[in-house]
Write a protein that holds these residues in place. Structure first.
Motif, PDB file in Angstrom:
ATOM      1  N   SER A 149      83.668  53.462  18.892  1.00  0.00           N
ATOM      2  CA  SER A 149      83.190  54.719  18.303  1.00  0.00           C
ATOM      3  C   SER A 149      82.092  54.458  17.279  1.00  0.00           C
ATOM      4  N   GLY A 150      82.261  53.406  16.497  1.00  0.00           N
ATOM      5  CA  GLY A 150      81.246  53.069  15.498  1.00  0.00           C
ATOM      6  C   GLY A 150      79.926  52.689  16.138  1.00  0.00           C
ATOM      7  N   ALA A 151      79.980  51.923  17.203  1.00  0.00           N
ATOM      8  CA  ALA A 151      78.751  51.545  17.900  1.00  0.00           C
ATOM      9  C   ALA A 151      78.073  52.773  18.500  1.00  0.00           C
ATOM     10  N   MET A 152      78.868  53.683  19.039  1.00  0.00           N
ATOM     11  CA  MET A 152      78.310  54.897  19.621  1.00  0.00           C
ATOM     12  C   MET A 152      77.670  55.775  18.535  1.00  0.00           C
ATOM     13  N   LEU A 153      78.334  55.896  17.399  1.00  0.00           N
ATOM     14  CA  LEU A 153      77.775  56.685  16.302  1.00  0.00           C
ATOM     15  C   LEU A 153      76.489  56.073  15.767  1.00  0.00           C
ATOM     16  N   MET A 154      76.455  54.749  15.649  1.00  0.00           N
ATOM     17  CA  MET A 154      75.232  54.110  15.157  1.00  0.00           C
ATOM     18  C   MET A 154      74.069  54.312  16.121  1.00  0.00           C
TER      19      MET A 154
ATOM     20  N   LEU B  28      74.982  59.897  10.610  1.00  0.00           N
ATOM     21  CA  LEU B  28      75.632  59.299  11.783  1.00  0.00           C
ATOM     22  C   LEU B  28      75.631  57.778  11.711  1.00  0.00           C
ATOM     23  N   ILE B  29      74.522  57.203  11.270  1.00  0.00           N
ATOM     24  CA  ILE B  29      74.444  55.743  11.158  1.00  0.00           C
ATOM     25  C   ILE B  29      75.491  55.222  10.173  1.00  0.00           C
ATOM     26  N   PHE B  30      75.595  55.864   9.015  1.00  0.00           N
ATOM     27  CA  PHE B  30      76.554  55.382   8.018  1.00  0.00           C
ATOM     28  C   PHE B  30      77.996  55.656   8.424  1.00  0.00           C
ATOM     29  N   ALA B  31      78.236  56.733   9.169  1.00  0.00           N
ATOM     30  CA  ALA B  31      79.581  56.955   9.704  1.00  0.00           C
ATOM     31  C   ALA B  31      79.933  55.848  10.693  1.00  0.00           C
ATOM     32  N   GLY B  32      78.964  55.438  11.515  1.00  0.00           N
ATOM     33  CA  GLY B  32      79.188  54.340  12.455  1.00  0.00           C
ATOM     34  C   GLY B  32      79.496  53.034  11.737  1.00  0.00           C
ATOM     35  N   LEU B  33      78.772  52.773  10.660  1.00  0.00           N
ATOM     36  CA  LEU B  33      79.057  51.566   9.871  1.00  0.00           C
ATOM     37  C   LEU B  33      80.465  51.607   9.281  1.00  0.00           C
ATOM     38  N   SER B  34      80.882  52.770   8.845  1.00  0.00           N
ATOM     39  CA  SER B  34      82.225  52.914   8.301  1.00  0.00           C
ATOM     40  C   SER B  34      83.282  52.641   9.374  1.00  0.00           C
ATOM     41  N   PHE B  35      83.067  53.169  10.575  1.00  0.00           N
ATOM     42  CA  PHE B  35      84.013  52.937  11.662  1.00  0.00           C
ATOM     43  C   PHE B  35      84.069  51.452  12.028  1.00  0.00           C
ATOM     44  N   ILE B  36      82.931  50.797  12.041  1.00  0.00           N
ATOM     45  CA  ILE B  36      82.913  49.369  12.372  1.00  0.00           C
ATOM     46  C   ILE B  36      83.621  48.555  11.278  1.00  0.00           C
ATOM     47  N   GLY B  37      83.467  48.972  10.027  1.00  0.00           N
ATOM     48  CA  GLY B  37      84.199  48.312   8.943  1.00  0.00           C
ATOM     49  C   GLY B  37      85.703  48.461   9.089  1.00  0.00           C
ATOM     50  N   ASP B  38      86.150  49.659   9.486  1.00  0.00           N
ATOM     51  CA  ASP B  38      87.580  49.858   9.733  1.00  0.00           C
ATOM     52  C   ASP B  38      88.055  49.019  10.916  1.00  0.00           C
ATOM     53  N   ALA B  39      87.230  48.918  11.949  1.00  0.00           N
ATOM     54  CA  ALA B  39      87.596  48.094  13.101  1.00  0.00           C
ATOM     55  C   ALA B  39      87.785  46.636  12.676  1.00  0.00           C
ATOM     56  N   ASN B  40      86.916  46.167  11.814  1.00  0.00           N
ATOM     57  CA  ASN B  40      87.037  44.802  11.311  1.00  0.00           C
ATOM     58  C   ASN B  40      88.340  44.620  10.534  1.00  0.00           C
ATOM     59  N   ARG B  41      88.720  45.635   9.779  1.00  0.00           N
ATOM     60  CA  ARG B  41      89.980  45.574   9.028  1.00  0.00           C
ATOM     61  C   ARG B  41      91.178  45.487   9.972  1.00  0.00           C
ATOM     62  N   PHE B  42      91.171  46.299  11.030  1.00  0.00           N
ATOM     63  CA  PHE B  42      92.289  46.266  11.978  1.00  0.00           C
ATOM     64  C   PHE B  42      92.375  44.920  12.687  1.00  0.00           C
ATOM     65  N   ARG B  43      91.234  44.343  13.036  1.00  0.00           N
ATOM     66  CA  ARG B  43      91.250  43.043  13.704  1.00  0.00           C
ATOM     67  C   ARG B  43      91.770  41.954  12.764  1.00  0.00           C
ATOM     68  N   THR B  44      91.362  42.025  11.504  1.00  0.00           N
ATOM     69  CA  THR B  44      91.837  41.049  10.529  1.00  0.00           C
ATOM     70  C   THR B  44      93.343  41.162  10.342  1.00  0.00           C
ATOM     71  N   LEU B  45      93.848  42.392  10.259  1.00  0.00           N
ATOM     72  CA  LEU B  45      95.294  42.574  10.121  1.00  0.00           C
ATOM     73  C   LEU B  45      96.047  42.017  11.328  1.00  0.00           C
TER      74      LEU B  45
END
Length: 85
Positions: free
Chosen positions: A19-24, A55-72
């Motif tokens: 979703s983040g990539a699509m938003l960006m 939209l770009i910054f929303a995409g960055l936010s989603f990608i940051g959350d994705a990184n958090r889930f992968r780290t967890l």
């Protein structure tokens, strides 16, 4: 073998990352459209460009959350391997 919690985190990782990539990508297209509107002196260029940035910054936010889930998920796997869970 992945635990159910780890599977849930990996699923969230893929959804948020995609979703983040699509938003960006969409934000970049809207931003470029706003730049073209500015060249032709069209009236709403400012709001179109602002929407593109949002939209770009929303995409960055989603990608940051994705990184958090992968780290967890990786931390859960490591704790499971050590038997510290």
């Amino acid at each position: 073998m992945r635990t159910p919690r780890e599977k849930q985190l990996i699923t969230k990782y893929w959804w948020f990352g995609g979703s983040g990539a699509m938003l960006m990508g969409s934000g970049l297209a809207v931003l470029l459209h706003g730049a073209k509107l500015k060249e032709t002196n069209a009236d709403p260029w400012f709001w179109v460009s602002t929407g593109g940035f949002a939209l770009i910054f929303a995409g960055l936010s989603f990608i940051g959350d994705a990184n958090r889930f992968r780290t967890l998920a990786d931390v859960l796997r490591e704790l499971d391997a050590r038997g510290l869970k």
